[in-house]
Design a protein around this motif. Structure first.
Motif, mmCIF file in Angstrom:
data_model
loop_
_atom_site.group_PDB
_atom_site.id
_atom_site.type_symbol
_atom_site.label_atom_id
_atom_site.label_comp_id
_atom_site.label_asym_id
_atom_site.label_seq_id
_atom_site.Cartn_x
_atom_site.Cartn_y
_atom_site.Cartn_z
ATOM 1 N N PRO A 109 -3.758 -0.802 -7.200
ATOM 2 C CA PRO A 109 -4.875 -0.123 -6.117
ATOM 3 C C PRO A 109 -5.894 -1.471 -7.022
ATOM 4 O O PRO A 109 -6.415 -2.240 -5.761
ATOM 5 C CB PRO A 109 -5.225 1.132 -6.418
ATOM 6 C CG PRO A 109 -4.272 1.576 -6.360
ATOM 7 C CD PRO A 109 -2.893 0.120 -7.253
ATOM 8 N N ALA A 110 -5.507 -1.805 -8.240
ATOM 9 C CA ALA A 110 -6.686 -2.211 -8.403
ATOM 10 C C ALA A 110 -6.699 -3.426 -8.603
ATOM 11 O O ALA A 110 -7.469 -4.457 -8.633
ATOM 12 C CB ALA A 110 -7.516 -2.269 -10.109
ATOM 13 N N LYS B 220 -9.079 7.209 -7.611
ATOM 14 C CA LYS B 220 -8.816 8.882 -9.036
ATOM 15 C C LYS B 220 -9.258 9.651 -8.466
ATOM 16 O O LYS B 220 -8.602 10.858 -8.462
ATOM 17 C CB LYS B 220 -8.727 8.137 -10.002
ATOM 18 C CG LYS B 220 -7.668 7.323 -10.625
ATOM 19 C CD LYS B 220 -6.507 7.833 -10.886
ATOM 20 C CE LYS B 220 -5.254 6.615 -11.332
ATOM 21 N NZ LYS B 220 -5.476 5.110 -11.764
ATOM 22 N N LEU C 119 -14.656 -0.785 -5.148
ATOM 23 C CA LEU C 119 -13.767 0.223 -5.013
ATOM 24 C C LEU C 119 -12.817 -0.772 -6.150
ATOM 25 O O LEU C 119 -12.087 0.146 -7.254
ATOM 26 C CB LEU C 119 -12.926 -0.142 -4.582
ATOM 27 C CG LEU C 119 -12.805 0.911 -2.734
ATOM 28 C CD1 LEU C 119 -12.606 0.370 -1.676
ATOM 29 C CD2 LEU C 119 -12.853 2.269 -3.145
ATOM 30 N N PHE D 54 8.014 3.585 3.627
ATOM 31 C CA PHE D 54 8.293 4.916 3.805
ATOM 32 C C PHE D 54 9.977 4.269 4.240
ATOM 33 O O PHE D 54 10.433 5.487 3.367
ATOM 34 C CB PHE D 54 7.238 5.715 4.392
ATOM 35 C CG PHE D 54 6.177 5.287 4.231
ATOM 36 C CD1 PHE D 54 5.785 6.555 3.152
ATOM 37 C CD2 PHE D 54 5.446 4.344 4.711
ATOM 38 C CE1 PHE D 54 4.132 6.590 3.024
ATOM 39 C CE2 PHE D 54 3.834 4.580 3.922
ATOM 40 C CZ PHE D 54 3.665 5.424 2.970
ATOM 41 N N SER E 296 2.059 2.975 -3.143
ATOM 42 C CA SER E 296 1.119 3.866 -4.401
ATOM 43 C C SER E 296 1.583 5.298 -3.907
ATOM 44 O O SER E 296 0.909 6.329 -3.997
ATOM 45 C CB SER E 296 -0.086 3.485 -3.841
ATOM 46 O OG SER E 296 -0.556 2.285 -4.270
ATOM 47 N N LEU E 297 1.711 5.191 -2.390
ATOM 48 C CA LEU E 297 1.824 6.608 -1.502
ATOM 49 C C LEU E 297 2.797 7.206 -0.613
ATOM 50 O O LEU E 297 2.609 8.238 0.179
ATOM 51 C CB LEU E 297 0.413 6.373 -0.324
ATOM 52 C CG LEU E 297 -0.418 6.326 -0.726
ATOM 53 C CD1 LEU E 297 -1.668 5.537 -0.038
ATOM 54 C CD2 LEU E 297 -2.047 7.453 -1.221
ATOM 55 N N TYR F 34 1.248 -1.084 -0.233
ATOM 56 C CA TYR F 34 -0.138 -0.016 -0.344
ATOM 57 C C TYR F 34 0.675 0.534 0.221
ATOM 58 O O TYR F 34 0.793 2.512 -0.867
ATOM 59 C CB TYR F 34 -1.043 -0.219 1.276
ATOM 60 C CG TYR F 34 -1.986 -1.138 1.555
ATOM 61 C CD1 TYR F 34 -2.251 -1.922 0.049
ATOM 62 C CD2 TYR F 34 -2.993 -0.858 2.078
ATOM 63 C CE1 TYR F 34 -2.945 -3.027 0.296
ATOM 64 C CE2 TYR F 34 -3.982 -2.365 2.601
ATOM 65 C CZ TYR F 34 -3.735 -3.119 1.456
ATOM 66 O OH TYR F 34 -4.907 -3.924 1.434
ATOM 67 N N GLY G 295 2.526 1.564 -8.273
ATOM 68 C CA GLY G 295 2.172 1.442 -7.645
ATOM 69 C C GLY G 295 0.574 2.124 -8.223
ATOM 70 O O GLY G 295 -0.050 2.384 -7.725
ATOM 71 N N MET H 114 -7.550 -4.342 -4.471
ATOM 72 C CA MET H 114 -9.560 -4.591 -4.128
ATOM 73 C C MET H 114 -10.046 -5.843 -5.011
ATOM 74 O O MET H 114 -10.588 -6.013 -4.416
ATOM 75 C CB MET H 114 -9.872 -3.124 -4.812
ATOM 76 C CG MET H 114 -9.135 -1.821 -4.523
ATOM 77 S SD MET H 114 -9.733 -1.889 -2.937
ATOM 78 C CE MET H 114 -8.012 -0.723 -2.155
ATOM 79 N N GLU I 86 -14.563 1.179 -9.439
ATOM 80 C CA GLU I 86 -14.256 2.433 -9.492
ATOM 81 C C GLU I 86 -12.590 2.843 -10.379
ATOM 82 O O GLU I 86 -12.178 3.213 -10.656
ATOM 83 C CB GLU I 86 -13.912 3.538 -8.225
ATOM 84 C CG GLU I 86 -15.244 3.415 -7.964
ATOM 85 C CD GLU I 86 -16.717 4.201 -9.386
ATOM 86 O OE1 GLU I 86 -15.674 5.210 -10.013
ATOM 87 O OE2 GLU I 86 -17.827 4.333 -9.401
ATOM 88 N N GLN I 87 -11.640 1.934 -9.955
ATOM 89 C CA GLN I 87 -10.739 1.703 -10.157
ATOM 90 C C GLN I 87 -10.497 1.463 -11.446
ATOM 91 O O GLN I 87 -9.554 2.187 -12.546
ATOM 92 C CB GLN I 87 -9.895 0.692 -8.970
ATOM 93 C CG GLN I 87 -9.393 0.648 -7.628
ATOM 94 C CD GLN I 87 -8.347 1.907 -7.471
ATOM 95 O OE1 GLN I 87 -7.531 2.170 -8.844
ATOM 96 N NE2 GLN I 87 -7.715 2.428 -6.564
ATOM 97 N N TYR J 113 -6.283 3.160 2.203
ATOM 98 C CA TYR J 113 -5.952 3.243 1.720
ATOM 99 C C TYR J 113 -6.567 2.620 -0.102
ATOM 100 O O TYR J 113 -6.595 3.590 -0.857
ATOM 101 C CB TYR J 113 -4.794 1.372 1.649
ATOM 102 C CG TYR J 113 -3.994 1.814 -0.068
ATOM 103 C CD1 TYR J 113 -3.326 2.200 -0.669
ATOM 104 C CD2 TYR J 113 -5.042 0.193 -1.104
ATOM 105 C CE1 TYR J 113 -2.777 1.513 -1.287
ATOM 106 C CE2 TYR J 113 -4.376 -0.043 -1.966
ATOM 107 C CZ TYR J 113 -3.395 0.840 -2.203
ATOM 108 O OH TYR J 113 -2.391 0.504 -3.605
ATOM 109 N N ALA J 114 -7.996 2.159 0.596
ATOM 110 C CA ALA J 114 -8.418 2.517 -0.860
ATOM 111 C C ALA J 114 -9.832 3.869 -1.263
ATOM 112 O O ALA J 114 -9.602 4.503 -2.357
ATOM 113 C CB ALA J 114 -9.944 1.341 -0.412
ATOM 114 N N THR K 288 -6.458 6.055 -2.996
ATOM 115 C CA THR K 288 -5.909 5.931 -4.174
ATOM 116 C C THR K 288 -7.101 5.848 -5.045
ATOM 117 O O THR K 288 -6.744 5.422 -5.895
ATOM 118 C CB THR K 288 -5.236 4.338 -4.074
ATOM 119 O OG1 THR K 288 -5.998 2.941 -3.308
ATOM 120 C CG2 THR K 288 -4.093 4.466 -3.567
#
Lengths: 241, 107
Positions: free
Chosen positions: B46-47, A127, A188, B26, A96-97, A93, B42, B50, A191-192, A121-122, A125
């Motif tokens: 997410p996709a 969009k 989610l 981090f 991505s951040l 996670y 990154g 999920m 939506e991604q 996280y969801a 991230t």
């Protein structure tokens, strides 16, 4: 006529936006937290220990796993290793951040990293929230809100369990409410896909997911995430050159 | 070890696991950030994650035996259709969960 100030006045504050965005997570975490608090009291011990766990461990899947181990006084080492396997996805996670969490006071960055659970996280991230991701007030409020949903609901479930355990235990099947989480993740995923329009990560995830469910049902998440990340890296290399 | 000590040690251990796994990337942020492949990954993860979470929460659903994961499938179709049509997350989740509960009670 003062259009500028009107806009400034009516624009929702970061805290308010964080609250609105967190509502789907509220629904799922709050109901799951009640279930967790309830089961902790039934299986392990006093409600405040369960609440302490939700505060400083703050990992749904790991906590549900721990219920079984604690109840049987099983090996803590084995539990630690299993927890490591389950939690390792949170390490991904962070990838991505990296940029979003790179500034601000250390305590705040640390807390936001600690609060980087599935729900946070969801949302961060998604969009449509991209511009808000670097807004530290927004991100911190979101982290605090979601953490508090989990803590408060655990306490409520635990206290309710201690006071009316015998009555509720047999009449409600809490397990089926877990579908709330499934539905939330499905939204989610959709939506991604809708915002990115890239089908490749979805196809890779579906393939690795199905295979690892068959081969490693207990550790399917970590196995499938690692495999997907590796396959995507290979795919990215090939399409780049 | 008394039960309380055992529980407290267990909770402390899990707390350490949570902190370690979440802060680890981090600590190496500088090296990771400049890496083009990691950046791209990154954005795609997410996709992936999920969808895997969807499958993870459904891993115990009976697919080859009765009721053939029909309630889960109906629930998923409902949630996607509603989200596609109305883009209202709360609506999609609550209606789909209701549909799931009804169907799983019926079959």
């Amino acid at each position: 006529m003062q259009p500028q100030s009107t806009v400034a006045l009516t624009a929702p504050s970061p805290i308010r936006r964080a609250f609105v965005d967190s509502l789907p997570v509220f629904v799922s975490y709050f109901s799951l937290g009640i279930v967790y608090g309830f089961m902790f009291v039934q299986m392990v011990g006093p409600w405040y220990l369960g609440t302490l766990m939700s505060t400083i461990v703050y990992a749904g899947a790991v906590q549900f796993l721990a219920l079984g181990v604690f109840a049987e006084h099983g090996s803590l080492l084995a539990m630690g290793i299993a927890a490591l396997f389950i939690s390792m996805r949170c390490s991904f996670y962070g990838l991505s951040l990296l940029d979003s969490f790179s500034h601000g006071p250390l305590w705040r960055r640390f807390y936001m990293m600690f609060g980087l659970v599935d729900g946070t996280y969801a949302i961060l991230t998604t969009k449509s929230h991209e511009d808000q991701r670097s807004d530290s007030t927004y991100a911190l409020s979101l982290g605090l809100l979601i953490h508090s949903y989990w803590i408060v609901s655990t306490a409520i479930g635990g206290i309710a369990s201690e006071s009316i355990s015998a009555l509720i235990g047999d009449t409600i099947d809490f397990n089926r409410l877990e579908f709330i989480l499934t539905a939330f993740y499905a939204v989610l995923t959709f939506e991604q896909y809708r915002s990115g329009g890239n089908l490749i990560p979805i196809l890779i995830a579906a393939g690795t997911g199905l295979i690892s469910i068959q081969l490693f049902p207990q550790h399917m998440l970590l196995v499938a995430i690692c495999t997907s990340a590796a396959l995507l890296t290979i795919w990215n290399r090939r399409t780049q050159s | 070890m008394t039960p309380t000590v055992y529980n407290v040690i267990g909770i402390g251990l899990l707390c350490a696991v949570s902190i370690a796994t979440r802060t680890l990337p981090f600590l190496f942020a500088e090296q990771l950030r400049s890496h083009e492949g990691i950046k791209r990954l990154g954005g795609q993860l997410p996709a992936v994650i999920m969808l895997l979470l969807v499958m993870f929460t459904l891993r115990d659903a009976p697919v080859v035996t009765y009721p053939y994961a029909v309630p889960e499938a109906v629930g998923l179709l409902t949630v996607i259709a509603l989200q596609w049509r109305f883009s209202n997350t709360i609506l999609s989740i609550s209606v789909a969960t209701l549909v799931y509960l009804i169907v799983s009670t019926l079959v």
